[in-house]
Design a protein around this motif. Structure first.
Motif, mmCIF file in Angstrom:
data_model
loop_
_atom_site.group_PDB
_atom_site.id
_atom_site.type_symbol
_atom_site.label_atom_id
_atom_site.label_comp_id
_atom_site.label_asym_id
_atom_site.label_seq_id
_atom_site.Cartn_x
_atom_site.Cartn_y
_atom_site.Cartn_z
ATOM 1 N N ALA A 266 76.789 7.913 77.003
ATOM 2 C CA ALA A 266 75.665 7.966 77.576
ATOM 3 C C ALA A 266 74.379 7.682 76.558
ATOM 4 C CB ALA A 266 75.355 9.367 78.139
ATOM 5 N N ASP A 267 74.667 7.944 75.240
ATOM 6 C CA ASP A 267 73.824 7.543 74.158
ATOM 7 C C ASP A 267 73.584 6.018 74.239
ATOM 8 O OD1 ASP A 267 73.557 10.316 73.588
ATOM 9 O OD2 ASP A 267 74.701 10.121 71.847
ATOM 10 N N PHE A 268 75.021 5.272 74.233
ATOM 11 C CA PHE A 268 75.226 3.882 73.907
ATOM 12 C C PHE A 268 74.302 3.221 75.061
ATOM 13 C CE2 PHE A 268 78.306 0.723 72.217
ATOM 14 C CZ PHE A 268 77.394 0.422 71.133
ATOM 15 N N VAL A 269 74.361 3.760 76.392
ATOM 16 C CA VAL A 269 73.946 3.296 77.601
ATOM 17 C C VAL A 269 72.405 3.467 77.252
ATOM 18 C CG1 VAL A 269 73.394 3.588 80.023
ATOM 19 C CG2 VAL A 269 75.702 3.781 79.194
ATOM 20 N N MET A 270 71.780 4.441 76.820
ATOM 21 C CA MET A 270 70.430 4.459 76.704
ATOM 22 C C MET A 270 69.770 3.458 75.819
ATOM 23 S SD MET A 270 69.592 8.420 76.498
ATOM 24 C CE MET A 270 67.993 8.423 76.200
ATOM 25 N N GLN A 271 70.728 3.234 74.574
ATOM 26 C CA GLN A 271 70.440 1.953 73.633
ATOM 27 C C GLN A 271 70.482 0.681 74.344
ATOM 28 O OE1 GLN A 271 72.499 2.259 70.005
ATOM 29 N NE2 GLN A 271 72.000 0.124 69.413
ATOM 30 N N VAL A 272 71.362 0.524 75.157
ATOM 31 C CA VAL A 272 71.496 -0.793 75.905
ATOM 32 C C VAL A 272 70.034 -1.073 76.740
ATOM 33 C CG1 VAL A 272 72.325 -1.943 77.799
ATOM 34 C CG2 VAL A 272 73.778 -1.252 75.899
ATOM 35 N N ASP A 273 69.549 0.001 77.471
ATOM 36 C CA ASP A 273 68.379 -0.010 78.009
ATOM 37 C C ASP A 273 67.302 -0.214 77.161
ATOM 38 O OD1 ASP A 273 66.902 0.893 80.654
ATOM 39 O OD2 ASP A 273 66.123 2.027 78.882
ATOM 40 N N HIS A 274 66.977 0.345 76.039
ATOM 41 C CA HIS A 274 65.956 0.223 75.082
ATOM 42 C C HIS A 274 65.980 -1.459 74.767
ATOM 43 C CE1 HIS A 274 63.568 0.570 71.636
ATOM 44 N NE2 HIS A 274 64.640 -0.212 70.796
ATOM 45 N N HIS A 275 67.163 -1.923 74.353
ATOM 46 C CA HIS A 275 66.988 -3.272 74.001
ATOM 47 C C HIS A 275 66.618 -4.180 75.132
ATOM 48 C CE1 HIS A 275 68.606 -2.483 70.065
ATOM 49 N NE2 HIS A 275 69.632 -1.970 70.355
ATOM 50 N N MET A 276 67.052 -3.777 76.229
ATOM 51 C CA MET A 276 66.418 -4.675 77.417
ATOM 52 C C MET A 276 65.000 -4.555 77.518
ATOM 53 S SD MET A 276 68.692 -6.367 79.008
ATOM 54 C CE MET A 276 67.781 -6.922 80.440
ATOM 55 N N GLY A 277 64.448 -3.414 77.409
ATOM 56 C CA GLY A 277 62.832 -3.268 77.212
ATOM 57 C C GLY A 277 62.220 -4.202 76.067
ATOM 58 N N GLU A 278 62.941 -4.438 75.005
ATOM 59 C CA GLU A 278 62.580 -5.228 74.123
ATOM 60 C C GLU A 278 62.450 -6.705 74.604
ATOM 61 O OE1 GLU A 278 63.577 -3.287 69.669
ATOM 62 O OE2 GLU A 278 65.213 -4.249 70.767
ATOM 63 N N LEU A 279 63.603 -6.951 75.292
ATOM 64 C CA LEU A 279 63.733 -8.484 75.823
ATOM 65 C C LEU A 279 62.508 -8.814 76.882
ATOM 66 C CD1 LEU A 279 67.012 -10.123 76.647
ATOM 67 C CD2 LEU A 279 64.971 -10.103 78.159
ATOM 68 N N LEU A 280 62.485 -7.674 77.671
ATOM 69 C CA LEU A 280 61.491 -8.200 78.729
ATOM 70 C C LEU A 280 60.055 -8.263 77.904
ATOM 71 C CD1 LEU A 280 62.817 -5.678 81.422
ATOM 72 C CD2 LEU A 280 62.826 -8.216 81.506
ATOM 73 N N THR A 281 59.840 -7.321 76.975
ATOM 74 C CA THR A 281 58.421 -7.340 76.271
ATOM 75 C C THR A 281 58.298 -8.612 75.411
ATOM 76 O OG1 THR A 281 58.549 -5.104 76.056
ATOM 77 C CG2 THR A 281 57.183 -6.337 74.530
ATOM 78 N N THR A 282 59.503 -9.161 74.806
ATOM 79 C CA THR A 282 59.470 -10.397 74.239
ATOM 80 C C THR A 282 58.962 -11.518 75.094
ATOM 81 O OG1 THR A 282 61.117 -9.694 72.539
ATOM 82 C CG2 THR A 282 60.736 -12.086 72.910
ATOM 83 N N LEU A 283 59.707 -11.664 76.480
ATOM 84 C CA LEU A 283 59.330 -12.718 77.546
ATOM 85 C C LEU A 283 57.645 -12.607 77.778
ATOM 86 C CD1 LEU A 283 62.134 -12.274 79.919
ATOM 87 C CD2 LEU A 283 61.904 -13.940 78.169
ATOM 88 N N LYS A 284 57.068 -11.454 77.856
ATOM 89 C CA LYS A 284 55.550 -11.131 77.892
ATOM 90 C C LYS A 284 55.105 -11.848 76.927
ATOM 91 C CE LYS A 284 56.177 -7.288 81.422
ATOM 92 N NZ LYS A 284 55.445 -6.133 81.823
#
Length: 516
Positions: free
Chosen positions: A272-290
């Motif tokens: 479950a911790d690792f899934v949360m980490q994946v979610d965090h990195h996806m947030g970074e990706l979307l922020t980078t696009l913006k």
């Protein structure tokens, strides 16, 4: 007065630039997690015990497919299907997965999504877990056969022969040696030692012993791949041509190695911790696009290659009220729904209305036809044989997909049409109970028919009560196997002779008699 006129001109100019930008061919990023269950994300599970706010926001700004499936219940075959738009069992890989030293699976002349995108003027890049084989240089032993990798030599027949301009990644799953980075054929650092962790030493973080490069840190692989991806996005954002980024993640597959601040963040377990980490990195990706100014006209896909693995520890998660398979039967490797039903989210601010949910039947093979329609390319006999465009679903329309063939790690088939699903296996076809040998010992029927509308957990076998439906589904499966495609078009050949009937089962006769 002049100031106001100037301001209006500037405003109109800005709007014109925005309009021009929105008409450009969109960038495309396809992110695929590894062994992530349908119930492990908030967008596909409102009561999810794992917090995934960034993917929830992504879903709220795009469309969520609630009936999406991987073509296989395991890694390699799904990756084949994603890139070729073709069911994996049509290839030479009849069952199982490749390992870290396997030779390349997709021939150079097999059409892929990357070929399609490059033909449309896209720059194409793969970053992440390949797991489709590439050809290491081998050192011959005394009998003349290669059995040892020469890490000083380039890798051949990697993603670059399958349409990618460049690639950076690892050969297989993160628990499969050798542990080295390969950058478009070039090994970044020659291994100087071997490393591994046993399951007894770490039930979640184990990985097989093998050669490891000095620049390869198991715990840092996930953040490292996102760092590489964000750098790539920033670089391509400055170019005039659009880009296609294929980003297959190594997580939350074993080794399950969340790093701070995600370690222990879920309050449940490392998975479950690792899934949360994946979610965090996806947030970074979307922020980078913006930040790069390309957010509006970039399509981002997020999905998983199959259901959650038992390595995630279903029993511990259950103690916290969490089921990665969402009440569906089975998990990774199985022919049951838990093996191949996956989360699938698509976000494209200038092309998809926000907040949509759809029950349209979708398969990850559908990426090919979606990109073909997006880029306006003609349908050909070879390429995307089992792919339906999802573009209509983005507007609430039908995609034309009426049925789905699924495949387990053991090579078992299932075919679904509407609410009805026929499993051509006595058991799970995979890892959950009963496995095929045990199911046969118990004398269970060679096939299983379920109505998913009334029996989501696939508990009641209606095989004997619905013989006509069984016959219809068997004939449909036979037709799609022999035609070499499930889409309209000329018949094409499979790469091998495909056998799908369990022992003792025959096809229905022309007069409509039920199968034996």
């Amino acid at each position: 007065m002049m100031t106001r006129i100037l301001a209006c001109i500037l405003c109109l100019g800005s709007l014109s630039l925005q309009a021009a930008e929105s008409k450009k061919t969109p960038n495309v990023i396809f992110v695929m997690a590894d062994d992530l269950g349908i119930c492990d994300l908030q967008p596909t599970n409102p009561d999810c015990k794992i917090k995934t706010p960034h993917l929830l926001k992504m879903a709220q700004e795009g469309i969520t497919f609630l009936d999406a499936h991987s073509p296989s219940a395991v890694c390699t075959p799904t990756r084949y299907g994603v890139l070729t738009g073709r069911y994996n069992w049509r290839s030479r890989l009849a069952r199982g997965v490749l390992n870290g030293t396997s030779e390349h699976l997709i021939p150079a002349d097999r059409a892929t999504v990357a070929h399609l995108m490059r033909e449309a003027g896209y720059h194409t890049q793969m970053i992440g877990k390949w797991h489709l084989g590439w050809d290491w240089a081998k050192i011959a032993n005394a009998n003349g056969k290669g059995n040892k990798i020469d890490f000083t030599q380039p890798v051949k027949n990697g993603p670059d022969i399958n349409g990618f301009d460049g690639y950076y990644g690892h050969c297989g799953s993160l628990d499969m040696p050798p542990y080295v980075w390969v950058n478009t054929g070039n090994i970044t650092a020659v291994p100087e030692r071997e490393e591994g962790v046993t399951s007894k030493e770490d039930a979640y973080g184990w990985y097989r012993k093998g050669p490891i490069g000095p620049d390869f840190n198991i715990d840092n692989v996930l953040p490292h791949l996102f760092e590489k991806s964000l750098e790539h996005i920033k670089t391509r954002a400055k170019e005039d041509s659009p880009f296609f980024l294929y980003l297959p993640l190594p997580a939350p597959h074993t080794p399950i190695v969340p790093v701070p601040p995600f370690k222990d963040a879920s309050g449940m377990n490392p998975y479950a911790d690792f899934v949360m980490q994946v979610d965090h990195h996806m947030g970074e990706l979307l922020t980078t696009l913006k930040d790069a100014g390309i957010d509006d006209n970039t399509i981002v896909f997020f999905t998983s290659d199959n259901g959650c693995s038992p390595q995630g520890n279903f029993q511990v998660l259950k103690e916290y009220g969490h089921d990665p398979s969402a009440g569906y039967r089975g998990h990774k490797a199985d022919i049951y729904e838990g093996g191949h039903r996956v989360p699938f989210i698509v976000r494209w601010p200038s092309g998809i209305d926000a907040g949509q949910k759809t029950n349209a039947l979708a398969c990850l093979t559908d990426l090919y036809a979606t990109m073909r329609e997006l880029t306006g390319q003609a349908t050909e006999d070879h390429g995307g044989e089992d792919s339906f465009s999802l573009m209509p679903a983005f507007e609430g329309k039908s995609t034309g997909r009426q049925n789905l063939i699924s495949h387990s790690i053991g090579g078992s088939f299932s075919i679904r049409e509407g609410d009805w699903k026929l499993c051509l296996a006595a058991g799970s076809g995979g890892w959950s109970a009963p496995r095929e040998p045990e199911a046969k010992k118990q004398g269970l029927p060679a096939m299983q028919l379920f109505n998913l509308k009334t029996d989501r957990a696939e508990q009641t076998n209606l095989l004997q009560k619905e013989q006509k439906r069984v016959s219809s589904l068997l004939n449909l499966l036979h037709e799609q196997v022999t035609q070499g495609r499930c889409t309209p078009g000329n018949a094409v050949s499979n790469d091998r002779v495909v056998s799908f009937l369990p022992k003792g089962v025959s096809l229905p006769k022309a007069n409509g008699n039920s199968p034996k």
